[in-house]
Structure formats: C-alpha cells, structure tokens
Write a protein that holds these residues in place. Structure first.
Motif, PDB file in Angstrom:
ATOM      1  N   MET A   1       0.883  -1.165   0.000  1.00  0.00           N
ATOM      2  CA  MET A   1       0.000   0.000   0.000  1.00  0.00           C
ATOM      3  C   MET A   1       0.921   1.216   0.000  1.00  0.00           C
ATOM      4  SD  MET A   1      -3.318  -0.444  -0.054  1.00  0.00           S
ATOM      5  CE  MET A   1      -3.701   1.267   0.298  1.00  0.00           C
ATOM      6  N   VAL A   2       0.660   2.158  -0.909  1.00  0.00           N
ATOM      7  CA  VAL A   2       1.485   3.368  -0.922  1.00  0.00           C
ATOM      8  C   VAL A   2       0.599   4.574  -0.648  1.00  0.00           C
ATOM      9  CG1 VAL A   2       3.270   2.436  -2.456  1.00  0.00           C
ATOM     10  CG2 VAL A   2       1.307   3.603  -3.439  1.00  0.00           C
ATOM     11  N   GLU A   3       1.170   5.561   0.001  1.00  0.00           N
ATOM     12  CA  GLU A   3       0.430   6.784   0.315  1.00  0.00           C
ATOM     13  C   GLU A   3       0.594   7.770  -0.828  1.00  0.00           C
ATOM     14  OE1 GLU A   3      -1.624   7.028   2.877  1.00  0.00           O
ATOM     15  OE2 GLU A   3      -1.038   4.976   3.407  1.00  0.00           O
ATOM     16  N   LYS A   4      -0.303   8.762  -0.883  1.00  0.00           N
ATOM     17  CA  LYS A   4      -0.193   9.808  -1.898  1.00  0.00           C
ATOM     18  C   LYS A   4       1.182  10.475  -1.779  1.00  0.00           C
ATOM     19  CE  LYS A   4      -2.242  14.111  -3.508  1.00  0.00           C
ATOM     20  NZ  LYS A   4      -3.238  15.168  -3.307  1.00  0.00           N
ATOM     21  N   GLU A   5       1.854  10.642  -2.921  1.00  0.00           N
ATOM     22  CA  GLU A   5       3.148  11.305  -3.041  1.00  0.00           C
ATOM     23  C   GLU A   5       4.299  10.535  -2.396  1.00  0.00           C
ATOM     24  OE1 GLU A   5       1.944  15.237  -1.834  1.00  0.00           O
ATOM     25  OE2 GLU A   5       1.021  15.584  -3.782  1.00  0.00           O
ATOM     26  N   GLN A   6       4.078   9.269  -2.116  1.00  0.00           N
ATOM     27  CA  GLN A   6       5.181   8.421  -1.653  1.00  0.00           C
ATOM     28  C   GLN A   6       6.071   8.087  -2.855  1.00  0.00           C
ATOM     29  OE1 GLN A   6       3.973   4.963   0.684  1.00  0.00           O
ATOM     30  NE2 GLN A   6       5.736   3.794  -0.061  1.00  0.00           N
ATOM     31  N   GLU A   7       7.399   8.103  -2.642  1.00  0.00           N
ATOM     32  CA  GLU A   7       8.301   7.773  -3.748  1.00  0.00           C
ATOM     33  C   GLU A   7       8.231   6.273  -4.053  1.00  0.00           C
ATOM     34  OE1 GLU A   7      12.322   9.367  -3.541  1.00  0.00           O
ATOM     35  OE2 GLU A   7      13.031   7.742  -4.840  1.00  0.00           O
ATOM     36  N   MET A   8       8.088   5.953  -5.353  1.00  0.00           N
ATOM     37  CA  MET A   8       7.966   4.546  -5.755  1.00  0.00           C
ATOM     38  C   MET A   8       9.138   4.089  -6.607  1.00  0.00           C
ATOM     39  SD  MET A   8       3.956   4.096  -6.619  1.00  0.00           S
ATOM     40  CE  MET A   8       4.013   5.146  -8.074  1.00  0.00           C
ATOM     41  N   GLY A   9      10.066   5.024  -6.896  1.00  0.00           N
ATOM     42  CA  GLY A   9      11.189   4.685  -7.758  1.00  0.00           C
ATOM     43  C   GLY A   9      11.702   5.953  -8.403  1.00  0.00           C
ATOM     44  N   ARG A  10      12.537   5.768  -9.460  1.00  0.00           N
ATOM     45  CA  ARG A  10      13.137   6.917 -10.145  1.00  0.00           C
ATOM     46  C   ARG A  10      12.790   6.863 -11.629  1.00  0.00           C
ATOM     47  NH1 ARG A  10      16.271  10.701  -6.958  1.00  0.00           N
ATOM     48  NH2 ARG A  10      15.819   9.942  -4.860  1.00  0.00           N
ATOM     49  N   SER A  11      12.687   8.051 -12.215  1.00  0.00           N
ATOM     50  CA  SER A  11      12.390   8.122 -13.645  1.00  0.00           C
ATOM     51  C   SER A  11      13.585   7.625 -14.446  1.00  0.00           C
ATOM     52  CB  SER A  11      12.047   9.556 -14.042  1.00  0.00           C
ATOM     53  OG  SER A  11      13.201  10.376 -13.976  1.00  0.00           O
ATOM     54  N   GLY A  12      13.321   7.241 -15.694  1.00  0.00           N
ATOM     55  CA  GLY A  12      14.397   6.729 -16.541  1.00  0.00           C
ATOM     56  C   GLY A  12      13.969   6.708 -17.987  1.00  0.00           C
ATOM     57  N   MET A  13      14.581   5.827 -18.763  1.00  0.00           N
ATOM     58  CA  MET A  13      14.252   5.749 -20.187  1.00  0.00           C
ATOM     59  C   MET A  13      14.183   4.301 -20.636  1.00  0.00           C
ATOM     60  SD  MET A  13      17.788   7.616 -21.381  1.00  0.00           S
ATOM     61  CE  MET A  13      17.700   7.281 -23.135  1.00  0.00           C
ATOM     62  N   THR A  14      13.690   3.402 -19.729  1.00  0.00           N
ATOM     63  CA  THR A  14      13.489   2.001 -20.115  1.00  0.00           C
ATOM     64  C   THR A  14      12.249   1.902 -20.988  1.00  0.00           C
ATOM     65  OG1 THR A  14      12.286   1.623 -18.039  1.00  0.00           O
ATOM     66  CG2 THR A  14      14.632   1.080 -18.045  1.00  0.00           C
ATOM     67  N   GLY A  15      12.181   0.854 -21.831  1.00  0.00           N
ATOM     68  CA  GLY A  15      11.048   0.697 -22.750  1.00  0.00           C
ATOM     69  C   GLY A  15      11.187   1.628 -23.932  1.00  0.00           C
ATOM     70  N   LEU A  16      10.060   1.968 -24.570  1.00  0.00           N
ATOM     71  CA  LEU A  16      10.076   2.848 -25.746  1.00  0.00           C
ATOM     72  C   LEU A  16      10.136   4.294 -25.297  1.00  0.00           C
ATOM     73  CD1 LEU A  16       7.551   1.707 -28.522  1.00  0.00           C
ATOM     74  CD2 LEU A  16      10.033   1.523 -28.510  1.00  0.00           C
ATOM     75  N   ALA A  17      11.328   4.750 -24.903  1.00  0.00           N
ATOM     76  CA  ALA A  17      11.475   6.121 -24.424  1.00  0.00           C
ATOM     77  C   ALA A  17      12.676   6.753 -25.107  1.00  0.00           C
ATOM     78  CB  ALA A  17      11.661   6.130 -22.905  1.00  0.00           C
ATOM     79  N   GLY A  18      12.446   7.940 -25.657  1.00  0.00           N
ATOM     80  CA  GLY A  18      13.519   8.651 -26.346  1.00  0.00           C
ATOM     81  C   GLY A  18      14.488   9.313 -25.375  1.00  0.00           C
ATOM     82  N   GLY A  19      14.004   9.587 -24.148  1.00  0.00           N
ATOM     83  CA  GLY A  19      14.860  10.225 -23.147  1.00  0.00           C
ATOM     84  C   GLY A  19      14.262   9.986 -21.777  1.00  0.00           C
ATOM     85  N   ASP A  20      14.941  10.479 -20.730  1.00  0.00           N
ATOM     86  CA  ASP A  20      14.453  10.272 -19.361  1.00  0.00           C
ATOM     87  C   ASP A  20      13.147  11.041 -19.149  1.00  0.00           C
ATOM     88  OD1 ASP A  20      14.112  10.790 -16.442  1.00  0.00           O
ATOM     89  OD2 ASP A  20      15.978   9.657 -16.301  1.00  0.00           O
ATOM     90  N   HIS A  21      12.054  10.331 -18.898  1.00  0.00           N
ATOM     91  CA  HIS A  21      10.773  10.974 -18.565  1.00  0.00           C
ATOM     92  C   HIS A  21       9.851   9.956 -17.911  1.00  0.00           C
ATOM     93  CE1 HIS A  21       9.448   9.100 -22.392  1.00  0.00           C
ATOM     94  NE2 HIS A  21       8.234   9.163 -21.872  1.00  0.00           N
ATOM     95  N   LEU A  22       8.794  10.454 -17.300  1.00  0.00           N
ATOM     96  CA  LEU A  22       7.765   9.584 -16.718  1.00  0.00           C
ATOM     97  C   LEU A  22       6.589   9.530 -17.680  1.00  0.00           C
ATOM     98  CD1 LEU A  22       6.335   8.029 -14.375  1.00  0.00           C
ATOM     99  CD2 LEU A  22       5.552  10.267 -13.548  1.00  0.00           C
ATOM    100  N   HIS A  23       6.183   8.316 -18.066  1.00  0.00           N
ATOM    101  CA  HIS A  23       4.928   8.170 -18.822  1.00  0.00           C
ATOM    102  C   HIS A  23       3.851   7.866 -17.789  1.00  0.00           C
ATOM    103  CE1 HIS A  23       2.221   6.836 -22.122  1.00  0.00           C
ATOM    104  NE2 HIS A  23       1.752   6.053 -21.160  1.00  0.00           N
ATOM    105  N   PHE A  24       2.841   8.734 -17.721  1.00  0.00           N
ATOM    106  CA  PHE A  24       1.794   8.588 -16.708  1.00  0.00           C
ATOM    107  C   PHE A  24       0.437   8.502 -17.370  1.00  0.00           C
ATOM    108  CE2 PHE A  24      -1.480  10.334 -13.910  1.00  0.00           C
ATOM    109  CZ  PHE A  24      -1.296   9.564 -12.772  1.00  0.00           C
TER     110      PHE A  24
END
Ligand SMILES: [Zn+2]
Length: 458
Positions: A401-424
């Motif tokens: 269970m995670v709370e609102k605004e709890q950190e869940m990890g770090r952004s990156g560019m794994t998968g189909l990503a041209g650069g470091d960003h969060l796909h939300f």
C-alpha cells in the motif's frame, strides 16, 4: 420327448435371461446443460442425450412445478424445440421457455425432468433413463435508477455515476457503447462527509474511450442470474476533444538502444528482421498486448475508494512532452513508417527524478512491462488505476500500500522512451483515460465528491 421338452425349457430360460439382461443395459446418458440454476421471464432448456451405438427410440422433456407437469419437447412432438444430431449417437435439444410457454410459471422451485429410451436386443426391448434437475424460477425483474445528476463526459475522459439497483446483490453497472463498467457498493466510498449504508446504492466509474463516438449511448443496467434485466438512462452531456498531432523521428541510434532492451524482457512477441522491422512489431502488436495485460489488472481492483477523495498529484514542475491521445506519426529516413495513439502524458524533469504515487493505492504491478519498460501500476479501487512507465528503478513491490506522493522509484528511459521521462496515465476499468481531469481539484469535487455527498444525504 421329455429330453426335447427339457431343451426347450433351457432355451426359453436362456432367451429370458438375455431378455432380462438387455433390459438392464444402461439407458441413454442424459445431460441437462441449461438452465444451470435459474429460470427467468425468459430462459432456455438445453439437453444433450447420448445413446451409444443406436438411435434414440423416444425422449420427453417435462417441466414440473407445484405438482403440475408440463410436457415440452419429445421425439414424437418436437414442437418449437430445436433437435440437432451431433455425430452418430448424440442429440442436442434446445427449447426456449418462459411465461409464453409455461403460462402457470411462478417464482420458486421447479424441476426439469428428461426421460430417454434406446432400443436394445435388435430392437426387441428398450432401455430407459431419467434425469432431473432442480431450478429456481425468478420472475421479479431487478430495478435500477440513477441517483446522481449532471454528468459531463469528455471524449477520452472519466465520469462517475451513483445509482440504486435491487435486489442489492444483483449484477449491475453502466454500459457505454460496447463497454461495461461494473458498479461497486457505495458503502466502500471512504470519503470525508460520505456515509452510505443502503446496500442497494452503487457507484460506477465510467469512461468515454478516446476512440468511441462522442455520441455513444450510455445507461445503467441490472441483470440477475435468471437473465432478467433492467436499464435506466441518465442525463449526460458528452464533449468532443481535439487531440494533437505529432511527428516522431526514428533513427538507428534510438532503435539500436530500445529494441534489444525491450525484447530482453518480453516473451509475447518474437519479431525478426531489421531493428526497424522489430520496432514496428513492438510499437504495434506488443503495444496492444501490453494494453490487454494492463486492462486485466482492473479485474483485481478493490471494491473501495482507497484514495479518500483527494486530488491526484498533478506533477507540476515537469515539462509536458506529450499529452493524452496525441496522434503520432513515426518517420524513418524521411518516410512515414507507423501511426499510433499516445495514451498518457510524458512528463520530464531531471534525470532520475523521484516518481511519486499520484494518490493512495495498492501496487498491482512493479517490474518490466513491454514498451513501458520498468513500470508500476497502482490500484485506487472501484476500477480506478494509475500507471507509471520508463522507470530506471522501482522501490515498491506488488501488494504494497502506498500513500499519496510516496516515492515509488526513479524516472528513466526504459522501454520505448527517447529520453528520461515519466509516462503517466490513469485507467478506468482498464480503459486508458485522460489524467488531466484527475489532476483538477474542482473536477474531483464536482464529479465525484459532490455526487457522493448528495447520495449520502438522500
Ligand atoms: Zn509516453
């Protein structure tokens, strides 16, 4: 003479024995496949009879209720039943039932009895079998009525409907075109100022999918186990939403980086050929398979509002690189090679930014997910979920269970990503929806909290 008489007696006894034995051979095998448990205003009887090695000589389907027997289909008088031969020794009998056929039909227990007969001993004898199946007749129709008011729904957006359905345990929800959104007991609406105890009141979060017609019809429905249904229209206005067009240039450097990396963690596709050819399979076929995997998490949703009615974290301080339902054209070597719809927001800040939970929820997925790279999916309850893609690292595990605004990890560019960003993206019952609404405190208040409070005081 006496000797001959003896022989005749022995022969007769033997013949009698064979005759009696033949009569004891197993009768036809009868399987009453439908109805399983309930008969409603309308229903279907489906019976399969197997008589090995020979044809049936007779069968009779009978409906019994309150001591009264109503003969339905028989081999001699099939009536309106459909009799289908399935192979040499099996028939399937299908007959519609309901008030028009069974005029005395009443709610309560009833029985379906089937007898069948097959010839044995070269047709000299017949052997019979009987099967019966208890059912419950339920003629009372369920009811459904919408309580909430002022439903405004944007193409690609979400809404919430509060309604009352009886009996309280009836299956119910909202139908939007060909998509069904289940309703959940309103007692699970754990939001401040909301306290609904009537078990008949339900909540359904719904969506008008980005590619549906803006005028797609919608209604609340209830359907009981006997197949009786009810529906209720509700006032609503739908609005079109123009989606942006964008061009995505592809080069070998990008393809050489992303294609092998995605294929390393995926078994769902096995493309061959050049990296461009492989990319097109990932961008098309794998994208669709991933969407199905993601949609399946909605089946595990909690029957409660886990996020308490707080606005979803809006990811301010980030640059929006792509918005919901952008129509993307992919260009390689100056030519158009693909088109896809981008169903989320691309939010960039700095490399390895903390990725925060948009709201309180339970971790459904934490690991690689095809084109989304390292991905977290949170369940917020009642079919509402959120997705975070392209992470460089994940700091939560499934079931947390995670709370609102709890950190869940770090952004990156794994998968189909041209650069470091969060796909939300946000999801409603597995349908990807525009997160902008969920980031808007006014929208949350008006579309969700207001309706719950109104239902609470009614
Ligand atoms: Zn994206």
């Amino acid at each position: 003479m006496r000797y001959l008489l003896g022989l005749i007696v022995i022969a007769l006894l033997a013949a009698g024995g064979v005759y009696v034995y033949a009569g004891r051979l197993a009768g036809p095998a009868i399987e009453i496949a439908k109805p399983v448990k309930y008969v409603g205003q309308t229903g279907t009887i489906e019976v399969a009879i197997t008589a090995p090695g020979a044809k049936l000589s007779a069968f009779q389907v009978t409906f019994e209720q309150n001591g009264k027997q109503t003969p339905l289909a028989s081999l001699a008088k099939p009536g309106k039943a459909e009799i289908k031969q399935e192979g040499a020794d099996r028939v399937r009998i299908t007959q519609a039932i309901g008030r028009d056929v069974l005029t005395d039909l009443k709610s309560g227990p009833a029985k379906i009895v089937v007898t069948a007969e097959r010839p044995v001993l070269y047709g000299l004898r017949k052997t019979q079998a009987t099967a019966s199946h208890d059912v419950t007749v339920r003629l009372e129709k369920p009811t459904v009525a919408v309580i909430s008011t002022k439903h405004y729904i944007n193409l690609g957006g979400s809404e919430m409907v509060v309604y009352r359905a009886t009996p309280a345990d009836v299956e119910s929800g909202v139908q939007v075109g060909d998509l069904t959104y289940p309703g959940f007991p309103a007692s699970g609406a754990k939001v401040e100022g909301v306290h609904i105890t009537d078990p008949a009141i339900k909540i359904a979060f719904i969506a008008l999918r980005w590619d549906q017609d803006v005028n797609t019809p919608m209604h609340a429905y209830a359907k009981d186990e006997a197949g009786n249904t009810a529906r209720a229209d509700f006032d609503h206005l739908s609005f079109p939403k123009p989606f942006k067009k964008s061009r995505i240039p592809l080069d070998d450097k990008f393809l050489d980086r992303v294609v092998p990396q995605i294929l390393e963690t995926t078994q769902e596709v096995n493309p061959q050929g050049s990296n461009l050819e492989k990319f097109l399979v990932l961008n098309g076929e794998l994208r669709q398979k991933n969407a199905q995997t993601i949609a399946n998490y909605s089946k595990q949703t909690a029957p409660e509002i886990l996020w308490g009615g707080a606005v979803f974290h809006p990811f301010t301080n980030t640059a929006v690189e792509a918005a919901f339902a952008d129509q993307r054209t992919y260009i390689y070597d100056g030519k158009e090679v693909d088109r896809q719809t981008h169903l989320g927001f691309d939010l960039a800040r700095v490399v390895n930014s903390p990725v925060l939970a948009a709201n309180r929820g339970k971790v459904m997925h934490a690991g690689p997910l095809g084109i989304y790279g390292n991905c977290v999916i949170l369940d917020h309850g009642m079919g509402v979920q959120s997705l975070y893609g392209h992470l460089s690292s994940i700091a939560v595990k499934v079931g947390d269970m995670v709370e609102k605004e709890q950190e869940m990890g770090r952004s990156g560019m794994t998968g189909l990503a041209g650069g470091d960003h969060l796909h939300f993206t946000m999801l409603v019952n597995g349908v990807m929806v525009n997160p902008v609404e969920w980031w808007d405190a006014h929208w949350i208040q008006d579309r969700i909290v207001r309706k719950l409070r109104e239902a609470s005081s009614s």
